[in-house]
Write a protein that holds these residues in place. Structure first.
Motif, PDB file in Angstrom:
ATOM      1  N   ALA A  82      -1.633 -26.761  16.469  1.00  0.00           N
ATOM      2  CA  ALA A  82      -0.585 -25.767  16.180  1.00  0.00           C
ATOM      3  C   ALA A  82      -1.171 -24.348  16.299  1.00  0.00           C
ATOM      4  O   ALA A  82      -0.527 -23.446  16.838  1.00  0.00           O
ATOM      5  N   ARG A  83      -2.410 -24.173  15.808  1.00  0.00           N
ATOM      6  CA  ARG A  83      -3.074 -22.861  15.929  1.00  0.00           C
ATOM      7  C   ARG A  83      -3.354 -22.535  17.397  1.00  0.00           C
ATOM      8  O   ARG A  83      -3.278 -21.384  17.821  1.00  0.00           O
ATOM      9  N   SER A  84      -3.686 -23.582  18.160  1.00  0.00           N
ATOM     10  CA  SER A  84      -3.966 -23.392  19.586  1.00  0.00           C
ATOM     11  C   SER A  84      -2.710 -22.903  20.317  1.00  0.00           C
ATOM     12  O   SER A  84      -2.764 -21.953  21.103  1.00  0.00           O
ATOM     13  N   VAL A  85      -1.563 -23.548  20.033  1.00  0.00           N
ATOM     14  CA  VAL A  85      -0.302 -23.154  20.666  1.00  0.00           C
ATOM     15  C   VAL A  85       0.029 -21.712  20.286  1.00  0.00           C
ATOM     16  O   VAL A  85       0.437 -20.907  21.137  1.00  0.00           O
ATOM     17  N   HIS A  86      -0.190 -21.375  19.027  1.00  0.00           N
ATOM     18  CA  HIS A  86       0.106 -20.004  18.584  1.00  0.00           C
ATOM     19  C   HIS A  86      -0.752 -18.992  19.353  1.00  0.00           C
ATOM     20  O   HIS A  86      -0.243 -17.977  19.832  1.00  0.00           O
TER      21      HIS A  86
ATOM     22  N   VAL B   1      -3.069 -12.746  17.996  1.00  0.00           N
ATOM     23  CA  VAL B   1      -2.796 -13.793  17.006  1.00  0.00           C
ATOM     24  C   VAL B   1      -2.275 -13.146  15.726  1.00  0.00           C
ATOM     25  O   VAL B   1      -2.869 -12.195  15.222  1.00  0.00           O
ATOM     26  N   SER B   2      -1.140 -13.657  15.256  1.00  0.00           N
ATOM     27  CA  SER B   2      -0.541 -13.071  14.057  1.00  0.00           C
ATOM     28  C   SER B   2      -1.142 -13.690  12.794  1.00  0.00           C
ATOM     29  O   SER B   2      -1.190 -14.906  12.644  1.00  0.00           O
ATOM     30  N   GLN B   3      -1.605 -12.804  11.912  1.00  0.00           N
ATOM     31  CA  GLN B   3      -2.217 -13.258  10.661  1.00  0.00           C
ATOM     32  C   GLN B   3      -1.210 -14.049   9.825  1.00  0.00           C
ATOM     33  O   GLN B   3      -1.564 -15.053   9.211  1.00  0.00           O
ATOM     34  N   ALA B   4       0.044 -13.590   9.839  1.00  0.00           N
ATOM     35  CA  ALA B   4       1.086 -14.253   9.043  1.00  0.00           C
ATOM     36  C   ALA B   4       1.270 -15.700   9.495  1.00  0.00           C
ATOM     37  O   ALA B   4       1.387 -16.609   8.663  1.00  0.00           O
ATOM     38  N   VAL B   5       1.273 -15.907  10.813  1.00  0.00           N
ATOM     39  CA  VAL B   5       1.457 -17.270  11.335  1.00  0.00           C
ATOM     40  C   VAL B   5       0.239 -18.126  10.991  1.00  0.00           C
ATOM     41  O   VAL B   5       0.361 -19.282  10.581  1.00  0.00           O
ATOM     42  N   GLU B   6      -0.957 -17.540  11.140  1.00  0.00           N
ATOM     43  CA  GLU B   6      -2.189 -18.275  10.821  1.00  0.00           C
ATOM     44  C   GLU B   6      -2.175 -18.742   9.362  1.00  0.00           C
ATOM     45  O   GLU B   6      -2.535 -19.878   9.059  1.00  0.00           O
ATOM     46  N   ILE B   7      -1.752 -17.848   8.466  1.00  0.00           N
ATOM     47  CA  ILE B   7      -1.713 -18.185   7.039  1.00  0.00           C
ATOM     48  C   ILE B   7      -0.673 -19.279   6.794  1.00  0.00           C
ATOM     49  O   ILE B   7      -0.921 -20.234   6.063  1.00  0.00           O
ATOM     50  N   LYS B   8       0.475 -19.160   7.464  1.00  0.00           N
ATOM     51  CA  LYS B   8       1.522 -20.176   7.306  1.00  0.00           C
ATOM     52  C   LYS B   8       0.997 -21.552   7.730  1.00  0.00           C
ATOM     53  O   LYS B   8       1.135 -22.534   7.006  1.00  0.00           O
ATOM     54  N   LEU B   9       0.351 -21.610   8.909  1.00  0.00           N
ATOM     55  CA  LEU B   9      -0.145 -22.903   9.410  1.00  0.00           C
ATOM     56  C   LEU B   9      -1.214 -23.471   8.477  1.00  0.00           C
ATOM     57  O   LEU B   9      -1.262 -24.678   8.225  1.00  0.00           O
ATOM     58  N   PHE B  10      -2.065 -22.591   7.935  1.00  0.00           N
ATOM     59  CA  PHE B  10      -3.103 -23.027   6.985  1.00  0.00           C
ATOM     60  C   PHE B  10      -2.456 -23.650   5.744  1.00  0.00           C
ATOM     61  O   PHE B  10      -2.865 -24.710   5.278  1.00  0.00           O
ATOM     62  N   ARG B  11      -1.400 -22.985   5.234  1.00  0.00           N
ATOM     63  CA  ARG B  11      -0.718 -23.496   4.034  1.00  0.00           C
ATOM     64  C   ARG B  11      -0.051 -24.835   4.301  1.00  0.00           C
ATOM     65  O   ARG B  11      -0.046 -25.710   3.438  1.00  0.00           O
ATOM     66  N   VAL B  12       0.535 -24.975   5.492  1.00  0.00           N
ATOM     67  CA  VAL B  12       1.193 -26.247   5.852  1.00  0.00           C
ATOM     68  C   VAL B  12       0.153 -27.367   5.851  1.00  0.00           C
ATOM     69  O   VAL B  12       0.369 -28.442   5.285  1.00  0.00           O
ATOM     70  N   TRP B  13      -1.007 -27.090   6.453  1.00  0.00           N
ATOM     71  CA  TRP B  13      -2.076 -28.094   6.506  1.00  0.00           C
ATOM     72  C   TRP B  13      -2.565 -28.453   5.090  1.00  0.00           C
ATOM     73  O   TRP B  13      -2.756 -29.622   4.761  1.00  0.00           O
ATOM     74  N   LEU B  14      -2.720 -27.407   4.260  1.00  0.00           N
ATOM     75  CA  LEU B  14      -3.196 -27.616   2.893  1.00  0.00           C
ATOM     76  C   LEU B  14      -2.201 -28.484   2.115  1.00  0.00           C
ATOM     77  O   LEU B  14      -2.592 -29.419   1.410  1.00  0.00           O
ATOM     78  N   LEU B  15      -0.917 -28.191   2.280  1.00  0.00           N
ATOM     79  CA  LEU B  15       0.139 -28.940   1.596  1.00  0.00           C
ATOM     80  C   LEU B  15       0.126 -30.403   2.033  1.00  0.00           C
ATOM     81  O   LEU B  15       0.148 -31.318   1.204  1.00  0.00           O
TER      82      LEU B  15
END
Lengths: 197, 95
Positions: A82-86, B1-15
């Protein structure tokens, strides 16, 4: 290009996936895969209810730690793709490529862990022919690993397309949704083989 | 790369990882006797995790509302069928 322009105009908003015929085709394929696996899951449950004692007794021989670790590995790999796609959508193709590589490495770790689990079961004398539970266990985990291997093919194409003349993220997006499907199918298999009683 | 999106994806993975550990604890020997409760909880956890993956990682809803509807219908039908077979003790006669 319009996607990138929209992103730059609004740096905090993520560009939405572009709905193309290829993406629609990929989702149709995902849906067919889901239906096929659903049939396996329903048949497993029917067999389980036919002989719950054997299934429970056999299930107790599985090591749930393998199931949990495998789930965590696949979830981490889904996160990376998902990070890669972003990164790819925002034009950072080198970053996208590295993250895609990490996805594949985690996928390989899943396969190695699965092989080691099978080795442990087989050396303890549990094989496809032991009983219905172990037949389902080897069938479901086996067909799932085949899907991880297919995922490697999709990822390789996606990574190649990031670097070829097109420098396109589209193949990577399709590889990613396939990879996530392989992840959530494992989530169901994990619950059915290791968790339910 | 958007920091907001990175944080969102990190939280999804953590959850998702957190829910997995919860499922692990549910399946531990501590809860050995409580079979039906464990099974329904496991199916509920599957519903939550698969839906998070479909919405947040696969971006189904952001791609197409109809697609999200189709995936939700599939998930509901599958888990409903599994819960019904389990709850009603439907079995398959030997072939």
């Amino acid at each position: 290009v319009t996607q990138l322009a929209a992103f730059e105009a609004q740096p905090h908003a993520e560009p939405a996936p572009v709905w193309t015929d290829k993406l629609a085709g990929a989702w149709a394929f995902i849906f067919i895969e889901c239906l096929t696996f659903s049939a396996y899951f329903v048949i497993y449950m029917l067999y389980r209810m036919h002989d719950p004692a054997t299934f429970s007794e056999s299930q107790a021989h599985l090591n749930p730690n393998y199931g949990v670790v495998n789930t965590l590995i696949l979830l981490a790999s889904s996160w990376q793709v998902a990070r890669s796609v972003h990164a790819a959508r925002t034009g950072q193709l080198a970053t996208a490529w590295r993250r895609a590589l990490l996805t594949v490495v985690l996928g390989a770790a899943f396969v190695v862990s699965k092989l080691s689990e099978w080795h442990a079961e087989i050396t303890q004398g549990y094989t496809f022919e032991t009983n219905d539970f172990f037949a389902f266990y080897f069938f479901l985990t086996g067909i799932h690993v085949v899907h991880v291997l297919i995922g490697f093919v999709f990822m390789t194409v996606g990574m190649y397309k990031l670097r070829d003349d097109d420098r396109s993220a589209h193949a990577l997006e399709i590889a990613a949704i396939y990879w996530h499907m392989v992840d959530f199918l494992w989530v169901v298999i994990f619950a059915l083989l290791y968790l339910m009683r | 790369v958007s920091q907001a999106v990175e944080i969102k994806l990190f939280r999804v993975w953590l959850l998702l990882s957190g829910i997995t550990l919860l499922a692990w604890w549910l399946g531990s020997d501590e809860h050995a006797g409580r079979s039906a409760a464990i099974t329904y909880s496991a199916l509920l956890i599957v519903a939550v995790k698969v839906r998070i993956i479909v919405v947040e990682f696969m971006e189904a809803r952001r791609s197409s509302k109809k697609l999200q509807l189709a995936m939700d219908a599939w998930l509901l039908l599958l888990l409903g069928a599994l819960a019904a077979i389990y709850g009603l003790k439907l079995d398959m006669p030997p072939v």
